[in-house]
Design a protein around this motif. Structure first.
Motif, PDB file in Angstrom:
ATOM      1  N   LEU A  27       0.835  -1.195   0.000  1.00 40.84           N
ATOM      2  CA  LEU A  27       0.000   0.000   0.000  1.00 40.84           C
ATOM      3  C   LEU A  27       0.876   1.253   0.000  1.00 40.84           C
ATOM      4  CD1 LEU A  27      -2.816   1.220   0.211  1.00 40.84           C
ATOM      5  CD2 LEU A  27      -2.763   0.846   2.684  1.00 40.84           C
TER       6      LEU A  27
ATOM      7  N   ARG B 266       1.143   3.988  -2.973  1.00 41.37           N
ATOM      8  CA  ARG B 266       0.903   5.388  -2.688  1.00 41.37           C
ATOM      9  C   ARG B 266       2.054   6.255  -3.192  1.00 41.37           C
ATOM     10  NH1 ARG B 266      -2.435   9.219  -0.088  1.00 41.37           N
ATOM     11  NH2 ARG B 266      -1.602  10.930  -1.325  1.00 41.37           N
TER      12      ARG B 266
ATOM     13  N   GLN C 170       1.879   6.585  -6.964  1.00 42.55           N
ATOM     14  CA  GLN C 170       0.837   7.510  -7.379  1.00 42.55           C
ATOM     15  C   GLN C 170       1.248   8.952  -7.092  1.00 42.55           C
ATOM     16  OE1 GLN C 170      -2.286   5.521  -5.204  1.00 42.55           O
ATOM     17  NE2 GLN C 170      -3.054   4.486  -7.035  1.00 42.55           N
TER      18      GLN C 170
ATOM     19  N   TYR D 144      -9.994  -3.379  -2.624  1.00 44.03           N
ATOM     20  CA  TYR D 144     -10.585  -2.064  -2.859  1.00 44.03           C
ATOM     21  C   TYR D 144      -9.614  -1.004  -3.356  1.00 44.03           C
ATOM     22  CZ  TYR D 144     -15.120  -3.423  -1.285  1.00 44.03           C
ATOM     23  OH  TYR D 144     -16.343  -4.017  -1.201  1.00 44.03           O
TER      24      TYR D 144
ATOM     25  N   GLN E 106      -7.060   0.872  -5.924  1.00 42.60           N
ATOM     26  CA  GLN E 106      -7.156   1.166  -7.342  1.00 42.60           C
ATOM     27  C   GLN E 106      -5.749   1.262  -7.893  1.00 42.60           C
ATOM     28  OE1 GLN E 106      -9.451   0.910  -9.204  1.00 42.60           O
ATOM     29  NE2 GLN E 106      -9.684   2.494 -10.753  1.00 42.60           N
TER      30      GLN E 106
ATOM     31  N   ARG F  92     -18.246  -2.091   3.222  1.00 40.44           N
ATOM     32  CA  ARG F  92     -17.732  -1.545   1.971  1.00 40.44           C
ATOM     33  C   ARG F  92     -18.693  -1.845   0.835  1.00 40.44           C
ATOM     34  NH1 ARG F  92     -13.790  -3.868   4.813  1.00 40.44           N
ATOM     35  NH2 ARG F  92     -13.919  -5.873   3.782  1.00 40.44           N
ATOM     36  N   GLN F  93     -19.150  -3.078   0.827  1.00 36.43           N
ATOM     37  CA  GLN F  93     -20.043  -3.512  -0.240  1.00 36.43           C
ATOM     38  C   GLN F  93     -21.304  -2.648  -0.287  1.00 36.43           C
ATOM     39  OE1 GLN F  93     -19.019  -5.622  -2.381  1.00 36.43           O
ATOM     40  NE2 GLN F  93     -20.905  -5.407  -3.581  1.00 36.43           N
TER      41      GLN F  93
ATOM     42  N   HIS G 181     -15.432   2.768   5.754  1.00 35.71           N
ATOM     43  CA  HIS G 181     -15.533   1.572   4.916  1.00 35.71           C
ATOM     44  C   HIS G 181     -16.522   1.795   3.773  1.00 35.71           C
ATOM     45  CE1 HIS G 181     -13.028  -1.563   6.787  1.00 35.71           C
ATOM     46  NE2 HIS G 181     -13.211  -0.854   7.893  1.00 35.71           N
TER      47      HIS G 181
ATOM     48  N   ARG H  59     -14.556   3.305  -4.689  1.00 39.24           N
ATOM     49  CA  ARG H  59     -14.266   2.230  -5.623  1.00 39.24           C
ATOM     50  C   ARG H  59     -15.265   2.214  -6.779  1.00 39.24           C
ATOM     51  NH1 ARG H  59     -10.992  -2.316  -6.734  1.00 39.24           N
ATOM     52  NH2 ARG H  59     -11.520  -2.294  -8.948  1.00 39.24           N
TER      53      ARG H  59
ATOM     54  N   GLN I 230     -14.537   5.036  -9.182  1.00 37.07           N
ATOM     55  CA  GLN I 230     -13.378   4.755 -10.027  1.00 37.07           C
ATOM     56  C   GLN I 230     -13.724   3.703 -11.082  1.00 37.07           C
ATOM     57  OE1 GLN I 230     -10.789   3.958  -6.723  1.00 37.07           O
ATOM     58  NE2 GLN I 230      -9.785   5.951  -6.882  1.00 37.07           N
ATOM     59  N   ASP I 231     -14.538   2.735 -10.684  1.00 39.57           N
ATOM     60  CA  ASP I 231     -14.906   1.685 -11.637  1.00 39.57           C
ATOM     61  C   ASP I 231     -15.644   2.244 -12.851  1.00 39.57           C
ATOM     62  OD1 ASP I 231     -13.710  -0.254 -10.183  1.00 39.57           O
ATOM     63  OD2 ASP I 231     -15.536  -1.252  -9.493  1.00 39.57           O
TER      64      ASP I 231
ATOM     65  N   PHE J  78      -6.549   3.322   6.554  1.00 35.75           N
ATOM     66  CA  PHE J  78      -6.398   3.373   5.096  1.00 35.75           C
ATOM     67  C   PHE J  78      -6.800   4.721   4.505  1.00 35.75           C
ATOM     68  CE2 PHE J  78     -10.540   1.353   5.986  1.00 35.75           C
ATOM     69  CZ  PHE J  78     -11.401   2.206   5.306  1.00 35.75           C
TER      70      PHE J  78
ATOM     71  N   GLU K 158      -5.784   7.606   4.901  1.00 34.71           N
ATOM     72  CA  GLU K 158      -4.636   8.414   4.519  1.00 34.71           C
ATOM     73  C   GLU K 158      -3.979   7.882   3.243  1.00 34.71           C
ATOM     74  OE1 GLU K 158      -1.898   8.318   7.706  1.00 34.71           O
ATOM     75  OE2 GLU K 158      -0.334   9.409   6.602  1.00 34.71           O
ATOM     76  N   TYR K 159      -4.143   6.589   2.994  1.00 36.11           N
ATOM     77  CA  TYR K 159      -3.442   5.964   1.884  1.00 36.11           C
ATOM     78  C   TYR K 159      -4.255   5.819   0.612  1.00 36.11           C
ATOM     79  CZ  TYR K 159       0.733   5.164   4.507  1.00 36.11           C
ATOM     80  OH  TYR K 159       1.904   5.364   5.195  1.00 36.11           O
ATOM     81  N   LEU K 160      -5.500   6.217   0.671  1.00 38.59           N
ATOM     82  CA  LEU K 160      -6.302   6.111  -0.534  1.00 38.59           C
ATOM     83  C   LEU K 160      -5.857   7.164  -1.535  1.00 38.59           C
ATOM     84  CD1 LEU K 160      -9.834   5.527   1.022  1.00 38.59           C
ATOM     85  CD2 LEU K 160      -8.297   3.864  -0.021  1.00 38.59           C
ATOM     86  N   GLN K 161      -6.283   6.960  -2.746  1.00 38.85           N
ATOM     87  CA  GLN K 161      -5.964   7.915  -3.802  1.00 38.85           C
ATOM     88  C   GLN K 161      -7.275   8.402  -4.391  1.00 38.85           C
ATOM     89  OE1 GLN K 161      -3.504   9.436  -4.358  1.00 38.85           O
ATOM     90  NE2 GLN K 161      -2.895   9.661  -6.476  1.00 38.85           N
TER      91      GLN K 161
ATOM     92  N   SER L 199      -6.586  10.765  -0.892  1.00 35.37           N
ATOM     93  CA  SER L 199      -6.728  10.480   0.547  1.00 35.37           C
ATOM     94  C   SER L 199      -8.073  11.002   1.032  1.00 35.37           C
ATOM     95  CB  SER L 199      -5.584  11.134   1.311  1.00 35.37           C
ATOM     96  OG  SER L 199      -5.541  12.523   1.061  1.00 35.37           O
TER      97      SER L 199
END
Lengths: 331, 331
Positions: free
Chosen positions: A250, A254, A257, A280, A282, B222-223, B247, B254, B257-258, B277, B279-282, B284
Motif C-alpha cells: 500500500l 501510494r 501515485q 478495494y 485502485q 464496503r459492499q 468503509h 471504488r 473509479q470503476d 487506510f 490516509e493511503y487512498l488515492q 486520501s
DNA sequence: CTGAAAGCGCTTACAG
DNA sequence: CTGAAAGCGCTTACAG
C-alpha cells in the motif's frame, strides 16, 4: 436471592455433591438414571459452576490466553476472530494480551487462571524462551503461531509462506518480469525470511536468476514501503515490486501515485496477506491469501482437545496459502 | 519444585497468612516494618497470588470482560488496544468475547470470573437489557461504549458523533456543495443516527436546507457503500457523498473509479472514523477522527477505579471528534 | 455406582 | 497491629 451452588443442586436432586460434579464433568461412572435426575435439577435451577472454584480445586478454568504482538493488524484480528469462534463453540473464554511484560505473563501462569496458551512471537527474546520452558515444566499446553524462533520441537501452526511466495514467482514468470524489487519485513521476521526464500526458489524453478532481485529492507509498515520505494527509485528502476506484506504494498502504491507512476502500466506491485483493503485499492492488489481465521480456529480447537485429555498436536501443522490474482500485477 | 503460596511467604517472613494478605492487598493497617519484611519475602520468593483463590474468597479476579460485535473492524481493534494498555498498566487481564450467546454471558457473570464489563452493543435485543439488569442486581460495574440503546441512566462513554458531523457540514458549506448524498449505517445504529442528525443541524446552521440531502441506507460495509452509490447514480447526481463510515466511503470511491468518475473532480467523498487506510487512498480521504483508543483506555481505567473502591463514573463522558481534512473533499 | 471428607490458596470478620 | 479460624465452591482420591 440464594446463590445456586453445587450443594443446592445436590440437595434438590437428592445425590451428593460428588455425584453432581461427576455428572457435570462427565467424569467417572454414573448410573444413567442418576445422571438424568442430576441434569434435570441443573436445568431447573439454571446452575452454572463457579469456574474459579473449579479451577482452584484442580479442574479446568476453561480459559485460554492468546499472546500477540498487537491486536490491530488484520493479520492478528483475523486470528483472534477464528480463535474466538472456536472458544465460543466449546464454552471457553479467551484472555488476550499484547503488552507482554514479564510480570504479567508470570502472573498468568502462576495465577493458574489459564489452561493453555496460544502464542505469537515477534522476533525472539531470551525471555520468550524462558517463558516456553516454564510452560513445558508446568505441563501447560501451548501452540505457537508461525515458525517458532527457537528450536524446532514446539507444537506450532504455520502458514506456507514459502509455497505462497513460490506461486507468486511463477506468476511473475508468466508476466515476464525482469527487474524485480523485493521489500522485506524486519530482519528478525521469519515470515519475511521464508517469503523471500520461497520467492527465490520459485524464480529459479522458472529459470530466472534470483541474483537479479534487488532486496530492500522494510518493517511491514505502510510508511516503510513508501520510503523503500522512494529510496529505490532514486537510483534504480523495476518492472515489479513484491512487498512482503500488503501494508507495505500500500505504501509503495501510494508513493508511485504520488510521483505520477501508473500502476500497473509503469510498474506492477504485489503484496502478501490479502488484507481486506487489497480488493478495494485502485488498482486492486494481487497478493497471497493466508488463512489466518482458520489458523486461530484450528489452534484453539486443538488446545481445547489437549486440555480435555485428547491427543496432543503433532509437532507442526502447515496450512497452505493461495495466490489471489487481481489487477496490480497487470492481469 | 515447591509451589510458592501465601503460606510459604508467611513462614519465610515469620508473620501470619492474614498479615501477608493485608500487605499484598494494601488493606487494613499494618506496621511499616512488618510490611517491609513481608515485601522482602514476597520479592525473594517471587511470589504471585493465585488469582483463582483470591477471587473465590471474595477478592478481585483482576479481570475485565469486553463484549464486542466483532474484533475485526478498526473501530473495535483500536478500542481493544486502548483497553489493553490500561489493563496492562494496572495488572488486569482482559477477556474478549464477540459471539455473545446468552449462555456464555451468564457463565461469565455466575462463574464470578470477571470484576467488570465493558460493553458495546450493536443494535439492541431484549437479552441485552436483561443482561444489564443482571449486572445491576449483582452490582457488577460496567461501562457502555456508545449511546446506550435503552434508557439513559447507564454509565457510558461516547464519542461526539453529532459534533463531528456538524464540523463536516461546516466544511461542506465552505466548499459550497449543493447536491449531497448521505449514506447511513444500519437502521438500528445510534452512531449513524447521530451522525446524520448532527450533519443536518450543521447544514441548517450554515443556511443550507437539510431537506436537500438525499439519504440512502447502507450497513457500514464496503459492499453496501458500493451498492448504494450504484443505485443512487442510476437516477441522480450529487456534488458530494458523506458516508457514515470510512468503509462505505471506500466502497463509494471504488464504484466511482470503476465507472470512471474522478474523485474529487467529478464528485467529492468524505467518511467518518479515520481508519488507517483513509490516509493511503488515492485521493486520501477527508473524514472525522474519533478517539477509539482513548475510549478503550479511559473505560478500563474507570472500571478499575470502580472495582478498587473508587468513585463511580459520572453517568456519561463524551469525547470529542475532530475533522481530518485530506484530498477527497476537493481540498 | 455413590458419598464423606480433605484440600485447592486465598480473604475476612472476629478476637485479642 | 496481628493471628487463628472459617469459608469461598468446587474436584478427587478413598471407602464402601
Amino acid at each position: 436471592m440464594q446463590k445456586i451452588t453445587i450443594d443446592v443442586v445436590a440437595e434438590k436432586c437428592g445425590f451428593s455433591r460428588a455425584t453432581v460434579s461427576r455428572v457435570i464433568n462427565r467424569e467417572g461412572i454414573v448410573k444413567p438414571s442418576t445422571a438424568e435426575k442430576v441434569e434435570k435439577a441443573v436445568q431447573e435451577l439454571g446452575y452454572t459452576p463457579n469456574l474459579m472454584a473449579r479451577a482452584l480445586s484442580g479442574g479446568n478454568s476453561r480459559t485460554i490466553a492468546i499472546l500477540l504482538p498487537d491486536v490491530v493488524r488484520e493479520y492478528y484480528t483475523a486470528l483472534i476472530a477464528g480463535a474466538d469462534a472456536a472458544a465460543e463453540e466449546k464454552g471457553y473464554n479467551l484472555i488476550i494480551k499484547t503488552r507482554n511484560t514479564k510480570r504479567a505473563l508470570i502472573d498468568l501462569i502462576e495465577g493458574r487462571r489459564v489452561d493453555a496458551f496460544l502464542l505469537r512471537f515477534a522476533g525472539s527474546s531470551s525471555f520468550d524462551l524462558e517463558f516456553l520452558n516454564r510452560l513445558k515444566k508446568r505441563k501447560i499446553p501451548y501452540i505457537i503461531i508461525g515458525k517458532p524462533p527457537f528450536s524446532d520441537d514446539h507444537p506450532s501452526i504455520l502458514i506456507d509462506n514459502i509455497g505462497g511466495a513460490r506461486l507468486m514467482a511463477k506468476h511473475y514468470a508468466m508476466h515476464g518480469f525482469q527487474r524485480i524489487l523485493f521489500i522485506t519485513g524486519p530482519e528478525e521476521s521469519l515470515d519475511s525470511q521464508d517469503r523471500i526464500y520461497g520467492f527465490k526458489i520459485g524464480l529459479s524453478e522458472q529459470g530466472i536468476d534470483p541474483a537479479n532481485v534487488v532486496v530492500v529492507r522494510g518493517d511491514f509498515s505502510r510508511q516503510s514501503g513508501y520510503e523503500a520505494m522512494r529510496t529505490f527509485l532514486e537510483t534504480e528502476r523495476a518492472d515489479v515490486v513484491f512487498a512482503a506484506n500488503d501494508h507495505m504494498a500500500l505504501g509503495v502504491m501510494r508513493y508511485c501515485q504520488d510521483i505520477g507512476m501508473r500502476v500497473p502500466e509503469d510498474i506492477a506491485i504485489t503484496g502478501f496477506d490479502d488484507n481486506f483493503f487489497a480488493e478495494y485499492l485502485q488498482p486492486s492488489l494481487t497478493t497471497v491469501q493466508q488463512p489466518m481465521h482458520a489458523i486461530g480456529d484450528l489452534a484453539v480447537g486443538n488446545l481445547i482437545q489437549i486440555i480435555e485429555g485428547g491427543r496432543a498436536l503433532e509437532s507442526r501443522i502447515i496450512l497452505s496459502t493461495k495466490l489471489q490474482i487481481r489487477h496490480s500485477c497487470g492481469c
